[in-house]
Write a protein that holds these residues in place. Structure first.
Motif, short mmCIF file in Angstrom:
data_model
loop_
_atom_site.label_atom_id
_atom_site.label_comp_id
_atom_site.label_asym_id
_atom_site.label_seq_id
_atom_site.Cartn_x
_atom_site.Cartn_y
_atom_site.Cartn_z
N GLY A 93 -20.57 39.40 -77.99
CA GLY A 93 -21.36 38.78 -79.03
C GLY A 93 -23.14 40.06 -79.27
N LEU A 94 -23.35 40.37 -78.47
CA LEU A 94 -24.98 41.07 -79.11
C LEU A 94 -24.39 41.98 -79.83
CD1 LEU A 94 -26.45 41.06 -75.26
CD2 LEU A 94 -27.29 39.94 -77.14
N PHE A 95 -22.98 42.84 -79.50
CA PHE A 95 -22.90 43.30 -80.24
C PHE A 95 -22.89 43.40 -81.46
CE2 PHE A 95 -19.77 47.02 -82.58
CZ PHE A 95 -20.55 47.58 -82.56
N TRP A 96 -22.28 41.94 -82.02
CA TRP A 96 -22.10 41.70 -82.92
C TRP A 96 -23.03 41.37 -83.17
CZ3 TRP A 96 -16.57 40.34 -85.50
CH2 TRP A 96 -16.82 39.38 -86.66
N SER A 97 -23.66 40.46 -83.33
CA SER A 97 -24.95 40.11 -83.67
C SER A 97 -25.95 41.28 -84.26
CB SER A 97 -26.07 39.34 -82.52
OG SER A 97 -25.34 38.14 -81.89
N ALA A 98 -25.79 42.22 -83.67
CA ALA A 98 -26.79 43.39 -83.99
C ALA A 98 -25.84 43.46 -85.02
CB ALA A 98 -26.44 44.51 -82.92
N ASN B 141 -26.35 37.86 -87.21
CA ASN B 141 -26.19 36.33 -86.77
C ASN B 141 -26.19 36.16 -85.84
OD1 ASN B 141 -24.57 33.88 -87.41
ND2 ASN B 141 -22.67 34.22 -87.83
N TRP B 142 -27.22 36.18 -84.83
CA TRP B 142 -28.27 36.04 -84.03
C TRP B 142 -27.94 34.47 -83.69
CZ3 TRP B 142 -29.04 39.66 -80.79
CH2 TRP B 142 -29.42 41.49 -81.40
N GLU B 143 -28.49 33.23 -84.42
CA GLU B 143 -28.00 32.39 -84.43
C GLU B 143 -26.50 31.50 -83.53
OE1 GLU B 143 -29.00 29.84 -87.61
OE2 GLU B 143 -28.41 31.01 -89.28
N PHE B 144 -25.16 32.42 -84.53
CA PHE B 144 -24.11 31.59 -83.90
C PHE B 144 -23.50 32.80 -83.35
CE2 PHE B 144 -19.37 31.01 -84.51
CZ PHE B 144 -19.84 29.89 -84.37
N ALA B 145 -23.50 33.64 -82.87
CA ALA B 145 -22.79 34.89 -82.51
C ALA B 145 -22.87 34.71 -80.91
CB ALA B 145 -22.53 36.24 -83.16
N VAL B 146 -24.72 34.22 -80.24
CA VAL B 146 -24.64 34.86 -79.34
C VAL B 146 -24.68 33.73 -78.38
CG1 VAL B 146 -27.34 35.19 -78.32
CG2 VAL B 146 -26.67 36.81 -79.99
N PHE C 88 -20.66 30.92 -74.51
CA PHE C 88 -20.19 29.65 -73.51
C PHE C 88 -19.14 30.65 -73.75
CE2 PHE C 88 -15.77 28.41 -75.16
CZ PHE C 88 -15.60 27.08 -74.49
N PHE C 89 -18.30 31.26 -74.20
CA PHE C 89 -16.75 32.36 -73.31
C PHE C 89 -17.69 33.17 -72.11
CE2 PHE C 89 -15.66 31.60 -77.99
CZ PHE C 89 -14.31 31.41 -77.25
N GLU C 90 -18.71 33.54 -72.15
CA GLU C 90 -18.68 33.83 -70.87
C GLU C 90 -18.78 33.20 -69.44
OE1 GLU C 90 -19.75 37.15 -68.66
OE2 GLU C 90 -19.88 37.72 -70.60
N LEU C 91 -19.71 32.44 -69.98
CA LEU C 91 -19.28 30.85 -68.69
C LEU C 91 -17.80 30.47 -68.76
CD1 LEU C 91 -22.59 28.70 -70.01
CD2 LEU C 91 -22.36 30.27 -67.90
N PHE C 92 -17.36 30.26 -69.85
CA PHE C 92 -15.77 29.64 -69.48
C PHE C 92 -15.23 31.20 -68.49
CE2 PHE C 92 -11.72 28.08 -70.57
CZ PHE C 92 -11.76 26.80 -70.60
N ALA D 223 -11.83 36.31 -82.64
CA ALA D 223 -10.85 35.20 -83.39
C ALA D 223 -12.07 34.10 -84.20
CB ALA D 223 -10.03 34.62 -82.61
N THR D 224 -12.72 33.78 -83.12
CA THR D 224 -14.40 32.52 -83.40
C THR D 224 -15.30 33.17 -84.05
OG1 THR D 224 -13.86 31.46 -80.84
CG2 THR D 224 -15.54 30.93 -82.56
N LEU D 225 -15.44 34.31 -84.16
CA LEU D 225 -16.86 34.78 -85.16
C LEU D 225 -16.41 35.51 -85.75
CD1 LEU D 225 -18.46 37.33 -81.63
CD2 LEU D 225 -19.37 35.20 -82.69
N ALA D 226 -15.11 35.39 -86.18
CA ALA D 226 -14.77 36.76 -87.36
C ALA D 226 -14.15 34.79 -88.66
CB ALA D 226 -13.34 36.82 -87.62
#
Length: 214
Positions: free
Chosen positions: A18-23, A27-32, A37-41, A62-65
């Motif tokens: 997520g951090l790599f996707w945001s960078a 899109n930091w406000e959604f990706a991180v 959530f996925f990290e916790l789950f 898939a979610t981020l895409a």
């Protein structure tokens, strides 16, 4: 590849992705938050040895895409995309299991080639390289097919859920609390579960007395 093919530490963890996707996308406000959530789950599910956990990064990507395609930023819509992408985690683990079974044939051929009288031996580095290439192709093709199914389905579904989703007062902390179910399952022992439930009960009493509910 970071799950089994290459020893890259925690590069396969959803939060790192997520951090790599945001960078990359900005899109930091959604990706991180989605990655958190996925990290916790999938907090307690590490691919170690013969254990093949659900492919959390597959579902996260898939979610981020889809969030990028449909320009989703609100947590309520993010929850819908997360639910749609969750089955991809199970699909990814099934593909990895099948891929390991394929490699058993190559491993058997390598062992047989070392017997006396064999003119040509099967190279272990060649088998490893072929396995990595196969993994990239299989997972890449699977991701394309999953997105090919999810994208038109989400395009059909999201407008029909618009009125209901807009009524949901869902924030990222609510979604993270849902993700902590994965952390709860990581306790494993009954004593820890009992202690956790007692603490939740005590916290509920304190909260209720503080707000005059009890």
């Amino acid at each position: 590849m970071a799950r089994f093919g290459l020893n890259l530490g925690f590069w396969d963890r959803p939060l790192v992705i997520g951090l790599f996707w945001s960078a990359t996308t900005g899109n930091w406000e959604f990706a991180v938050p989605a990655a958190l959530f996925f990290e916790l789950f999938f907090l307690d599910l590490f691919p170690i040895g013969t254990f093949i956990p659900p492919h959390g990064p597959f579902a996260l990507l898939a979610t981020l895409a889809m969030a990028h395609i449909f320009e989703v930023t609100q947590p309520s819509w993010g929850l819908v995309l997360i639910m749609l992408s969750m089955p991809a985690a199970l699909l990814g683990s099934k593909l990895e299991q099948r891929h390991r079974q394929w490699q058993n044939f190559g491993y058997t051929r390598m062992l047989q080639s070392t017997r006396p009288g064999r003119e040509h031996s099967v190279s272990a580095p060649l088998l490893a390289r072929n396995a990595l290439v196969q993994m990239c192709l299989v997972q890449g093709l699977a991701f394309v097919l999953v997105m090919g199914v999810l994208t038109p389905f989400a395009e059909w579904l999201l407008p029909r859920l618009q009125s209901r989703v807009l009524m949901m007062s869902v924030s990222w902390p609510h979604i993270w609390m849902l993700g902590t179910l994965g952390a709860l399952l990581s306790f494993r022992t009954r004593k820890v579960y009992a202690f956790f439930l007692v603490m939740v009960f005590i916290a509920g009493l304190v909260f209720g007395m503080g707000y005059g509910v009890l």
